[in-house]
Design an enzyme around this catalytic site. Structure first.
Site, PDB file in Angstrom:
ATOM      1  N   LYS A 292       0.861  -1.184   0.000  1.00  0.00           N
ATOM      2  CA  LYS A 292       0.000   0.000   0.000  1.00  0.00           C
ATOM      3  C   LYS A 292       0.889   1.223   0.000  1.00  0.00           C
ATOM      4  CE  LYS A 292      -4.380   1.127   0.101  1.00  0.00           C
ATOM      5  NZ  LYS A 292      -5.560   0.402  -0.409  1.00  0.00           N
TER       6      LYS A 292
ATOM      7  N   ASP B 118      -7.054   4.391  -4.663  1.00  0.00           N
ATOM      8  CA  ASP B 118      -7.720   4.196  -3.372  1.00  0.00           C
ATOM      9  C   ASP B 118      -8.334   5.564  -3.048  1.00  0.00           C
ATOM     10  OD1 ASP B 118      -7.894   2.161  -0.971  1.00  0.00           O
ATOM     11  OD2 ASP B 118      -7.402   4.044  -0.019  1.00  0.00           O
TER      12      ASP B 118
END
Ligand code: NDP
Length: 451
Positions: free
Chosen positions: A130, A170
């Site tokens: 991430k 995201d």
């Protein structure tokens, strides 16, 4: 959980907390997984000897960097960039990039950790990562967002690649940001590759990638409802968020026969008792994705609906709740309100939107409940399909991609049933998802030796 396992969990967590002080979201995500897998791992001495769990909670690499950029008035700003490469046992690192003011190391590490198990559940070969920055595009001009993305990618480009690490979007990173990031990557590396997913259709993107997380969430929820002989038909659904995941979850739930009555953003929520329809959805797409407006404008546009500033939607009576905004957005009082309001199913579109206390209340009340790592995995799964199409230099039809997506969500659901069905026949989706994901990653780590 027996006394030995309980002591193991507490000892393990004490070490994690001591080693990663102050990272409360990371502690929360690790504890959830450790509580699920401890009973399993303590009966397999070789996994204990190999210190698999200790290795999984230590990211393979954490990259933190300066992101300097200039605004439209010539003022200089400094943000912080991150990429947490958590685990590459089953494939190249894969996971989104988040641009939001709240981004910090703890949030990046929790998301990369969750992503490792989620990606394993998809059945596709993808490791977990991430990244992101404490920069939030909201309120910035296109030119400022572009300059920020170019500066961010200038450093990130050293650490990613089609066979190394493939980022996606995201919170705060949609089609516009992926475009700027991809453009800069291509320019720096002089290569046109599938190093980012969520790309535009004309330049390597996959049909249905924008829809995939929300649609996949609804396909998974259908499977959950079917275990009790139910479906979306005629159900009242409340949704938080008004971004990518929320929009397509709302569209699919509506098309499956449900009445979707709420959407929200960080300022408040709208309640439309008549429910969304195709015309209202078209307005939401235009409002959020083109005009980049606020959800309160919905209430001004459609009479009969109401805007509640500063509130979350969880007190609105419903059959199904789909949290699709951010972490820890359903707290204890929200869970109590859901139970009181007749909710029978909570399926997470966001990552870790429900606090541990709220999960306990929801589970003890007998509601169906699924963690994001299972129910929102359709997004990364379709990113995996985008990677396949890029490698093959092919473009699949929407029907083909949708078929794969449905099948993957069914397979994830089946894995949750396999490892999460309790002796009384109820399904603990948290346990099922964590154990299924862990077994796959742990097995690959054992096979590959001490690396
Ligand atoms: P978007 O940026 O498109 O939308 C986020 C939405 O959530 C916006 O409506 C935003 O409101 C709201 N929101 C963000 N932060 C907060 C907050 N602190 N409190 C209340 N509302 C908030 O993001 P996505 O839809 O892509 O992501 C939503 C969630 O789904 C995240 O948890 C993400 O990690 C998860 N997810 C996303 C995937 C994807 O494919 N995009 C895949 C799997 C999971 P505002 O405009 O006011 O900021």
């Amino acid at each position: 959980m027996d006394k030995f396992t309980q002591n193991y969990v507490e000892g393990f967590m004490a070490d994690v907390i001591a080693k990663n002080p102050g990272e409360k979201e990371f502690h929360q995500a690790v504890r959830e997984v450790v509580e699920s897998v401890a009973p399993y791992i303590t009966s397999y001495p070789h996994l204990m000897d190999q210190k698999i769990l200790e290795r999984i909670v230590e990211p393979e690499r954490v990259i933190m960097f300066r992101v300097p950029w200039m605004d439209d008035r010539g003022e200089i700003h400094i943000n912080r960039g991150y990429r947490v490469q958590c685990n590459s046992a089953i494939g190249p690192y894969k996971g989104g990039i988040r641009f939001h003011a709240s981004v910090n190391l703890s949030i990046m590490k929790f998301l990369a950790f969750e992503q490792t198990f989620k990606n394993a559940l998809t059945t596709l070969p993808m490791g977990g990562a991430k990244g992101g920055s404490d920069f939030y595009p909201r309120g910035h001009s296109d030119a400022e967002v572009m300059r920020f993305c170019q500066s961010f990618m200038t450093e990130l480009s050293r650490h990613i690649g089609a066979d190394t690490d493939v980022p996606a979007g995201d919170i705060g990173v949609g089609g516009r940001e992926i475009g700027y990031l991809f453009g800069q990557y291509k320019r720096l590396r002089d290569e046109f590759s599938g190093t980012l997913t969520g790309k535009g259709l004309a330049w390597g993107g996959s049909l249905l990638r924008p829809e995939a997380t929300g649609y996949g969430l609804c396909y998974f929820t259908e499977q959950m409802l079917a275990t009790r002989g139910e479906s979306f038909q005629g159900k009242t659904v409340i949704i938080s968020g008004a971004g990518n995941v929320a929009q397509y979850a709302a569209q699919k739930a509506m098309r499956l026969g449900a009445k979707v009555v709420t959407l929200s953003d960080s300022d408040g929520f709208i309640h439309d008792p008549e429910g969304l329809n195709e015309e209202k959805m078209a307005y939401v797409f235009e409002l959020k994705n083109i005009r980049r407006g606020r959800i309160k404008e919905y209430a001004a546009k459609f009479p009969g609906s109401t805007y509640y500033p500063g509130e979350r939607p969880w007190r609105i009576p419903c059959d199904i709740a789909l949290p699709c905004a951010t972490q820890n957005e359903i707290e204890k009082a929200d869970a109590e309100a859901l139970v009181k309001g007749g909710c029978r199913c909570v399926a997470e579109g966001a990552n870790m939107p429900t606090t541990p206390e709220a999960i306990r209340i929801i589970q003890e009340a007998g509601l169906l409940y699924s963690p994001g790592k299972a129910s929102n995995a359709g997004g990364v799964a379709t990113s995996g399909l985008e990677m396949s199409q890029n490698s093959m230099r092919q473009h699949w039809t929407a029907e083909e991609v949708d078929g794969y997506l449905r099948r993957i969500m069914q397979d994830i659901h089946a894995a949750c049933l396999k490892y999460g069905t309790e002796p009384d026949g109820t399904v603990n989706y948290v346990k099922g998802a964590n154990i299924a994901g862990f077994i796959k990653v742990a097995g690959a780590m054992v096979d590959q030796g001490l690396v």
